[in-house]
Enzyme design. Structure first.
Site, PDB file in Angstrom:
ATOM      1  N   ASP A  45       6.771 -16.848   9.221  1.00  0.00           N
ATOM      2  CA  ASP A  45       7.186 -15.585   8.596  1.00  0.00           C
ATOM      3  C   ASP A  45       8.669 -15.329   8.824  1.00  0.00           C
ATOM      4  O   ASP A  45       9.430 -15.076   7.893  1.00  0.00           O
ATOM      5  CB  ASP A  45       6.402 -14.407   9.197  1.00  0.00           C
ATOM      6  CG  ASP A  45       5.083 -14.157   8.493  1.00  0.00           C
ATOM      7  OD1 ASP A  45       5.036 -14.286   7.270  1.00  0.00           O
ATOM      8  OD2 ASP A  45       4.118 -13.827   9.189  1.00  0.00           O
ATOM      9  N   GLU A  68       9.044  -7.885   4.421  1.00  0.00           N
ATOM     10  CA  GLU A  68       7.933  -7.432   5.255  1.00  0.00           C
ATOM     11  C   GLU A  68       8.295  -7.408   6.734  1.00  0.00           C
ATOM     12  O   GLU A  68       7.814  -6.569   7.485  1.00  0.00           O
ATOM     13  CB  GLU A  68       6.713  -8.335   5.038  1.00  0.00           C
ATOM     14  CG  GLU A  68       5.500  -7.870   5.817  1.00  0.00           C
ATOM     15  CD  GLU A  68       4.257  -8.699   5.527  1.00  0.00           C
ATOM     16  OE1 GLU A  68       3.170  -8.236   5.890  1.00  0.00           O
ATOM     17  OE2 GLU A  68       4.395  -9.786   4.944  1.00  0.00           O
ATOM     18  N   ASP A 120       7.784 -11.259   0.387  1.00  0.00           N
ATOM     19  CA  ASP A 120       6.730 -11.506   1.376  1.00  0.00           C
ATOM     20  C   ASP A 120       6.883 -12.959   1.800  1.00  0.00           C
ATOM     21  O   ASP A 120       6.555 -13.876   1.040  1.00  0.00           O
ATOM     22  CB  ASP A 120       5.348 -11.268   0.779  1.00  0.00           C
ATOM     23  CG  ASP A 120       4.249 -11.256   1.845  1.00  0.00           C
ATOM     24  OD1 ASP A 120       4.513 -11.739   2.970  1.00  0.00           O
ATOM     25  OD2 ASP A 120       3.150 -10.770   1.560  1.00  0.00           O
ATOM     26  N   ILE A 122       5.338 -14.872   3.957  1.00  0.00           N
ATOM     27  CA  ILE A 122       4.053 -15.571   3.904  1.00  0.00           C
ATOM     28  C   ILE A 122       2.994 -14.563   3.495  1.00  0.00           C
ATOM     29  O   ILE A 122       2.650 -13.653   4.243  1.00  0.00           O
ATOM     30  CB  ILE A 122       3.650 -16.209   5.252  1.00  0.00           C
ATOM     31  CG1 ILE A 122       4.546 -17.388   5.581  1.00  0.00           C
ATOM     32  CG2 ILE A 122       2.199 -16.683   5.193  1.00  0.00           C
ATOM     33  CD1 ILE A 122       4.126 -18.152   6.807  1.00  0.00           C
ATOM     34  N   ASP A 123       2.493 -14.719   2.296  1.00  0.00           N
ATOM     35  CA  ASP A 123       1.399 -13.893   1.809  1.00  0.00           C
ATOM     36  C   ASP A 123       0.124 -14.718   1.952  1.00  0.00           C
ATOM     37  O   ASP A 123      -0.005 -15.771   1.326  1.00  0.00           O
ATOM     38  CB  ASP A 123       1.635 -13.526   0.342  1.00  0.00           C
ATOM     39  CG  ASP A 123       0.561 -12.594  -0.195  1.00  0.00           C
ATOM     40  OD1 ASP A 123       0.090 -11.746   0.571  1.00  0.00           O
ATOM     41  OD2 ASP A 123       0.212 -12.722  -1.378  1.00  0.00           O
ATOM     42  N   THR A 125      -1.932 -14.769   5.456  1.00  0.00           N
ATOM     43  CA  THR A 125      -1.859 -15.244   6.840  1.00  0.00           C
ATOM     44  C   THR A 125      -3.065 -16.093   7.224  1.00  0.00           C
ATOM     45  O   THR A 125      -2.924 -17.165   7.811  1.00  0.00           O
ATOM     46  CB  THR A 125      -1.748 -14.049   7.800  1.00  0.00           C
ATOM     47  OG1 THR A 125      -0.540 -13.341   7.520  1.00  0.00           O
ATOM     48  CG2 THR A 125      -1.750 -14.499   9.246  1.00  0.00           C
ATOM     49  N   HIS A 211      -9.750  -7.587   2.646  1.00  0.00           N
ATOM     50  CA  HIS A 211      -8.717  -7.390   1.632  1.00  0.00           C
ATOM     51  C   HIS A 211      -9.265  -6.798   0.343  1.00  0.00           C
ATOM     52  O   HIS A 211      -8.512  -6.271  -0.461  1.00  0.00           O
ATOM     53  CB  HIS A 211      -8.035  -8.732   1.310  1.00  0.00           C
ATOM     54  CG  HIS A 211      -7.270  -9.279   2.469  1.00  0.00           C
ATOM     55  ND1 HIS A 211      -6.862 -10.590   2.518  1.00  0.00           N
ATOM     56  CD2 HIS A 211      -6.855  -8.701   3.630  1.00  0.00           C
ATOM     57  CE1 HIS A 211      -6.214 -10.802   3.661  1.00  0.00           C
ATOM     58  NE2 HIS A 211      -6.199  -9.675   4.331  1.00  0.00           N
ATOM     59  N   SER A 235      -4.051 -15.017  -0.882  1.00  0.00           N
ATOM     60  CA  SER A 235      -2.675 -14.734  -1.266  1.00  0.00           C
ATOM     61  C   SER A 235      -2.461 -14.535  -2.766  1.00  0.00           C
ATOM     62  O   SER A 235      -3.405 -14.527  -3.556  1.00  0.00           O
ATOM     63  CB  SER A 235      -1.737 -15.851  -0.781  1.00  0.00           C
ATOM     64  OG  SER A 235      -1.753 -16.965  -1.650  1.00  0.00           O
ATOM     65  N   LYS A 238      -3.667 -16.261  -6.319  1.00  0.00           N
ATOM     66  CA  LYS A 238      -4.633 -15.773  -7.312  1.00  0.00           C
ATOM     67  C   LYS A 238      -3.925 -15.367  -8.604  1.00  0.00           C
ATOM     68  O   LYS A 238      -4.440 -15.591  -9.700  1.00  0.00           O
ATOM     69  CB  LYS A 238      -5.423 -14.601  -6.735  1.00  0.00           C
ATOM     70  CG  LYS A 238      -6.347 -14.990  -5.583  1.00  0.00           C
ATOM     71  CD  LYS A 238      -7.196 -13.833  -5.127  1.00  0.00           C
ATOM     72  CE  LYS A 238      -6.432 -12.806  -4.331  1.00  0.00           C
ATOM     73  NZ  LYS A 238      -5.920 -13.311  -3.042  1.00  0.00           N
ATOM     74  N   ARG A 252      -9.041  -6.963  -6.842  1.00  0.00           N
ATOM     75  CA  ARG A 252      -8.732  -6.556  -5.469  1.00  0.00           C
ATOM     76  C   ARG A 252      -9.136  -5.078  -5.385  1.00  0.00           C
ATOM     77  O   ARG A 252      -8.318  -4.176  -5.639  1.00  0.00           O
ATOM     78  CB  ARG A 252      -7.251  -6.765  -5.153  1.00  0.00           C
ATOM     79  CG  ARG A 252      -6.884  -6.493  -3.677  1.00  0.00           C
ATOM     80  CD  ARG A 252      -5.409  -6.801  -3.443  1.00  0.00           C
ATOM     81  NE  ARG A 252      -4.946  -6.427  -2.129  1.00  0.00           N
ATOM     82  CZ  ARG A 252      -4.753  -7.258  -1.119  1.00  0.00           C
ATOM     83  NH1 ARG A 252      -5.031  -8.539  -1.282  1.00  0.00           N
ATOM     84  NH2 ARG A 252      -4.298  -6.827   0.037  1.00  0.00           N
ATOM     85  N   ASP A 265       3.221  -7.493  -1.850  1.00  0.00           N
ATOM     86  CA  ASP A 265       1.984  -8.225  -2.097  1.00  0.00           C
ATOM     87  C   ASP A 265       1.679  -8.392  -3.582  1.00  0.00           C
ATOM     88  O   ASP A 265       0.713  -9.090  -3.932  1.00  0.00           O
ATOM     89  CB  ASP A 265       0.801  -7.509  -1.431  1.00  0.00           C
ATOM     90  CG  ASP A 265       0.789  -7.663   0.077  1.00  0.00           C
ATOM     91  OD1 ASP A 265       1.255  -8.713   0.559  1.00  0.00           O
ATOM     92  OD2 ASP A 265       0.319  -6.744   0.768  1.00  0.00           O
TER      93      ASP A 265
END
Length: 323
Positions: A45, A68, A120, A122-123, A125, A211, A235, A238, A252, A265
């Site tokens: 990150d 982030e 972001d 790293i979307d 984790t 999520h 992440s 999608k 989501r 995100d």
């Protein structure tokens, strides 16, 4: 228009993705996953944010960055700080001070006026720790609207050459969306599916139930007559799957009344799906509002589709959530 910004964004995301791949391959093993130790993903990150920030500030010093991460905890951890600097220096020669300043250079609070990058590093984790799907996500907002998006997906197979692991999605307002293999080659235009029968739709969902509300999603799919197993991907990959027609729906759904989605995100993914011909709203059918700061304060949940299925999916979601 925005070609210089796109070139900078792609360069930054490619370098950041390489750093993440290096960390994932060298610092994550089975024991790490079992212990749920976040230190490798934290190193990635920080490193990815430092690289991206440095590249963008070097080419567009007047555009602020909403990121982030910040370096407060890193300043207190000498061992971790040294590891971050080591990883960054595999790709860019920066001092420890420069690395910390680059990370902290992403503290913009967002807003409705002007241009700002949204990052972001790293979307996804959990996907990163499982050595599965994650994304380096970078968007550019103009007056609160995403006008450019780049998604680096280092573990997502290419559709043009499935044997190649890693692809990058990019989009610029009014210019369509494209996919580029991380291994190289020319960028190729992509488009959402032309599916009109919702019963045949492939549906992307988050891997982690925290999520998105998986029980509600099962009810939505039952209402729509979708029987296929969901495509569960971590992440903003999608968004890439919907943009290139691999899936036609991404749900989501809200997990609580108080949680608000973060702009990092969704900004890059929104741009990629929208430019590929799809549609993205919240579960009420409202457009996502990126102009209110670091969160999508007035939105709840996210629905992304190929466009032609959107109203039908939205109706089913409303019926389940309001029933």
């Amino acid at each position: 228009m925005l070609q210089d910004e796109l070139a900078a964004a792609v360069d930054a995301v490619v370098l950041a993705s390489k750093l993440c791949t290096s960390v994932q391959e060298s610092l994550i093993d089975e024991q790490t996953a079992i212990k749920k130790d976040r230190s490798p993903v934290t190193i990635a990150d920080y490193g990815a944010q430092a690289i991206t920030s440095h590249v963008l500030k070097g080419r567009f010093p007047d555009i602020p960055i909403v990121g982030e991460e910040n370096a407060a905890a890193l300043r207190e951890n000498a061992e971790q700080r040294a590891m971050v600097v080591e990883q960054v220096n595999r790709y860019i020669d920066l001092s420890e001070t420069q690395v910390l300043e680059a990370i902290d250079g992403c503290a913009d609070e967002g807003g409705a006026q002007g241009r700002r990058w949204v990052l972001d590093p790293i979307d996804g984790t959990k996907g990163f720790l499982r050595k599965e799907q994650y994304a380096v996500a970078l968007g550019l907002l103009e007056d609160g609207v995403p006008v450019l998006g780049v998604l680096g997906c280092p573990n997502l197979p290419s559709t043009a050459a499935p044997q190649n692991r890693g692809c990058l999605f990019s989009a610029v307002r009014g210019q369509g969306a494209r996919q580029l293999d991380m291994a190289g080659g020319a960028a190729r235009p992509i488009a959402v599916s032309d599916l009109t029968d919702v019963r045949q739709a492939a549906c992307c969902e988050s891997v982690e139930s925290g999520h998105s509300a998986h029980d509600h999603q099962a009810q939505v799919k039952a209402r729509l007559g979708i029987e296929a197993e969901p495509v569960r991907i971590d992440s903003q990959c999608k968004y890439g799957a919907v943009a290139r027609g691999e899936a036609s729906i991404y749900l989501r759904l809200p997990t609580s009344d108080t949680y608000r989605e973060k702009i990092w995100d969704h900004a890059a993914g929104w741009a990629v799906v929208t430019e590929a011909g799809g549609r993205v709203t919240d579960v009420r059918g409202n457009d996502l509002d990126f102009s209110l700061g670091r969160t999508l304060d007035t939105n709840r949940g996210v629905i992304a589709t190929n466009g032609s299925l959107h109203d039908e999916v939205l109706g089913a979601v409303r019926a389940v959530l309001e029933g």
